[in-house]
Design a protein around this motif. Structure first.
Motif, PDB file in Angstrom:
ATOM      1  N   SER A   2      -3.528   1.357  16.277  1.00  0.00           N
ATOM      2  CA  SER A   2      -2.814   2.248  16.966  1.00  0.00           C
ATOM      3  C   SER A   2      -1.298   2.288  16.127  1.00  0.00           C
ATOM      4  O   SER A   2      -1.070   1.512  15.478  1.00  0.00           O
ATOM      5  CB  SER A   2      -2.313   1.537  18.224  1.00  0.00           C
ATOM      6  OG  SER A   2      -1.305   2.005  18.778  1.00  0.00           O
ATOM      7  N   SER A   3      -0.532   3.298  16.378  1.00  0.00           N
ATOM      8  CA  SER A   3       0.740   3.429  15.847  1.00  0.00           C
ATOM      9  C   SER A   3       1.795   2.879  16.942  1.00  0.00           C
ATOM     10  O   SER A   3       2.909   2.979  16.608  1.00  0.00           O
ATOM     11  CB  SER A   3       0.916   4.894  15.536  1.00  0.00           C
ATOM     12  OG  SER A   3       0.867   5.872  16.375  1.00  0.00           O
ATOM     13  N   LYS A   4       1.405   2.465  17.788  1.00  0.00           N
ATOM     14  CA  LYS A   4       2.362   2.009  18.763  1.00  0.00           C
ATOM     15  C   LYS A   4       2.434   0.289  18.603  1.00  0.00           C
ATOM     16  O   LYS A   4       3.003  -0.153  19.828  1.00  0.00           O
ATOM     17  CB  LYS A   4       1.954   2.473  20.346  1.00  0.00           C
ATOM     18  CG  LYS A   4       2.346   3.805  20.612  1.00  0.00           C
ATOM     19  CD  LYS A   4       2.040   4.491  21.788  1.00  0.00           C
ATOM     20  CE  LYS A   4       1.965   5.951  21.758  1.00  0.00           C
ATOM     21  NZ  LYS A   4       1.035   6.557  22.690  1.00  0.00           N
ATOM     22  N   ASN A  46       9.120   3.990  12.471  1.00  0.00           N
ATOM     23  CA  ASN A  46      10.143   3.010  13.054  1.00  0.00           C
ATOM     24  C   ASN A  46      10.166   1.580  12.471  1.00  0.00           C
ATOM     25  O   ASN A  46      10.679   0.449  12.837  1.00  0.00           O
ATOM     26  CB  ASN A  46      10.298   2.734  14.658  1.00  0.00           C
ATOM     27  CG  ASN A  46      10.338   4.107  15.290  1.00  0.00           C
ATOM     28  OD1 ASN A  46      11.300   4.943  14.916  1.00  0.00           O
ATOM     29  ND2 ASN A  46       9.594   4.339  16.381  1.00  0.00           N
ATOM     30  N   ARG A  68      -3.010  -6.961  23.258  1.00  0.00           N
ATOM     31  CA  ARG A  68      -2.321  -6.078  24.311  1.00  0.00           C
ATOM     32  C   ARG A  68      -2.223  -6.850  25.714  1.00  0.00           C
ATOM     33  O   ARG A  68      -1.283  -6.925  26.355  1.00  0.00           O
ATOM     34  CB  ARG A  68      -2.585  -4.785  24.582  1.00  0.00           C
ATOM     35  CG  ARG A  68      -1.593  -3.837  23.441  1.00  0.00           C
ATOM     36  CD  ARG A  68      -2.206  -2.509  23.772  1.00  0.00           C
ATOM     37  NE  ARG A  68      -3.707  -2.260  23.216  1.00  0.00           N
ATOM     38  CZ  ARG A  68      -4.305  -1.221  23.297  1.00  0.00           C
ATOM     39  NH1 ARG A  68      -3.867  -0.285  23.688  1.00  0.00           N
ATOM     40  NH2 ARG A  68      -5.957  -1.260  23.138  1.00  0.00           N
TER      41      ARG A  68
END
Lengths: 352, 352
Positions: free
Chosen positions: B250-252, B280, B210
């Motif tokens: 993470s799911s993001k 998604n 990130r």
């Protein structure tokens, strides 16, 4: 004398998507590597409905003439075309061009070109518009034109060029053949081809569907088993399948349950295209058998040729309804109503 | 005389999951095919935290002694054990048993057994409880015990048996090696092993994270490139990678964007385990390059042995912090705080 125009059944407004108007329009230029095909017949694909109704978003071209399952005769070839001669019967599918420069094109994955030119509602690299096969003529790069074996009827071969290859390519790329178990989810135009070609390749095919309504059809097509996806259907099928092809376009499919029916490191290939995403996939559902959720796009030229040869040799006969091209609206309405069993093909009726 | 009991640091209540209590408990029986290992040291895995805190749901056993990255000495072998002798240094990972009867076990995919016996908080087929390696002794089927090459330090080898093999198996099963480009998403315990082993196998490794915070570490571990996943990061990377291993939980994560950076028909293998699903995912994102979203679970015995051999030969050195076993709570707190760089290992301190 080079052909400059085509006439086709065009949709001019996504809000009025059943109103096909006979329209004359300019064809893209006949470049060195392109072939002009006089359309004999053209299959009707779910994509046609998605596109003209605006379901896949705004159009790239001013109006749309759909149709990307074309059979016809070569009437012109570009100066560098070596594979085709005028008069030859050929097919053109859902891709008509590729960049020729990317890694995929330089290899044998032109169907995964970074910038493909699709069968209609699309522009070439020079911005010239390309329209499809509900018309008199289409043009395509030689690489996307396919000779049709003599014994295949044009109305049978047409829908193989999109629906057929869309299922055939993942079948062969994932080893479908004798001794392999293939699951097919959903029995529509795509699904029926997955059953026909899966069986023709020698695999044992199981059809999954929401209800038993299409059981008889599935077995007639060659499926060995038919399973209604009711609660708990997956319990007795753990590690069973070598490949699953999902041809349904719903986002409410029991994907996690289906994934658990795959043997170790096998794929569930999604060829349906739900407009919303594939929700609720869990990495836990994927990890117990190292399953993979994948997708696929058409096939390369070698695979199209292999499919047509197999269809001729094994007499693969799709279930098609033949209509006149002027009845395109009826065919599209049947797609919307989900009453097609299992593919419509439009016969040329535009006067020269 | 058969050993009947072990003593371990146990958690008795998921609400009080840092309160390790030294506890004596009965070991499962020493069956014919089992080996008893006297624990020398044990790695600390994210799973340990997920389990004792109840994040992965209620426990299967009355209390939990975690730890599934065990190095120790064989102190007993069952009557049919042929591979090990008393006194030998061995490792035991996150699976200690398999049914031996299913398709996976009969082949070489015992890590995909239909009913695996995990490293702790688990029951054998006869309901006997199995606990883990924050303890004096563990028992495992011979198939899940691994000889440790002489030149590997015990504190280095320990975490290879879960974190290491979790990344090593998908690397080798998906062809990571010279000329291949591998993406590693997330740089924690798993990610750091994916970089170390991907590099040791000869692949060119790119780390995605990130922010730039771990860039220096990634390059020291052997990564050739480091990419912060800011808006649009994927634009210049289309069709670039032969494999992506996602180690973040993470799911993001920008999964759809990462999928587009894969070459045709390659896999993104998810080894992180977000507690919520992978939302998604779109079939559109998967179809442009026939990408596959997959997962993986540990590795088989051949792969563990191959990994340990490679680690010895190429001197693969994990970045570990060594603590006394009584400091398990500190190690678990560091997992929760995400401050481990990059794996903790607990050294035996329980008096015999």
């Amino acid at each position: 004398m080079t052909i400059t125009h085509a006439t086709g059944y065009a949709i001019k407004d996504a809000k009025d998507y059943l109103n096909f108007e006979l329209t004359k329009y300019e064809l893209e230029p006949l470049e060195d590597d392109r072939v002009t095909v006089n359309v004999e017949c053209c299959g009707v694909c779910g994509s046609d409905h998605h596109t003209i109704s605006g379901g896949w978003g705004p159009w790239e071209t001013k109006f749309v003439v759909t149709g990307h399952e074309v059979i016809g005769k070569v009437v012109e070839v570009g100066s560098k075309v070596t594979e085709f001669k005028v008069g030859q019967r050929v097919g053109v599918g859902a891709q008509v061009g590729c960049c020729g420069k990317c890694k995929s094109c330089k290899g044998t994955n032109e169907n995964y070109c970074v910038q493909p030119v699709h069968g209609y509602n699309t522009k070439w690299y020079d911005n010239a518009e390309h329209q499809g096969g509900y018309s008199t003529h289409v043009r395509a790069q030689e690489r996307f034109v396919f000779p049709i074996p003599e014994k295949l009827a044009s109305t049978d071969a047409a829908s193989m060029l999109c629906a057929g290859i869309t299922t055939f390519s993942p079948l062969v790329r994932n080893g479908a053949g004798p001794g392999k178990k293939v699951g097919v989810v959903g029995l529509g135009g795509l699904g029926h081809y997955a059953v026909l070609f899966g069986t023709a390749l020698g695999a044992e095919v199981t059809v999954f569907s929401r209800s038993d309504a299409k059981k008889e059809d599935a077995l007639k097509m060659g499926a060995k088993r038919f399973i209604a996806t009711t609660e708990g259907f997956e319990k007795d099928l753990q590690f069973e399948f070598d490949l699953i092809i999902v041809t349904a376009s719903s986002s409410k499919l029991p994907i996690n349950e289906l994934l658990t029916t795959l043997d170790v490191e096998k794929k569930l290939v999604f060829v349906g295209m739900p407009e919303d995403g594939l929700s609720n996939i869990t990495s836990q559902a994927l990890s117990g058998n190292a399953a993979a959720l994948a997708s696929s796009h058409l096939g390369n030229k070698q695979e199209v040729l292999q499919m047509l040869k197999l269809a001729e040799e094994k007499q693969v006969k799709p279930w098609v309804n033949v209509l006149q091209m002027k009845d395109a609206a009826k065919a599209i309405q049947a797609v919307e109503d989900n009453t097609v069993r299992y593919r419509s093909v439009l016969i040329q009726d535009i006067e020269a």
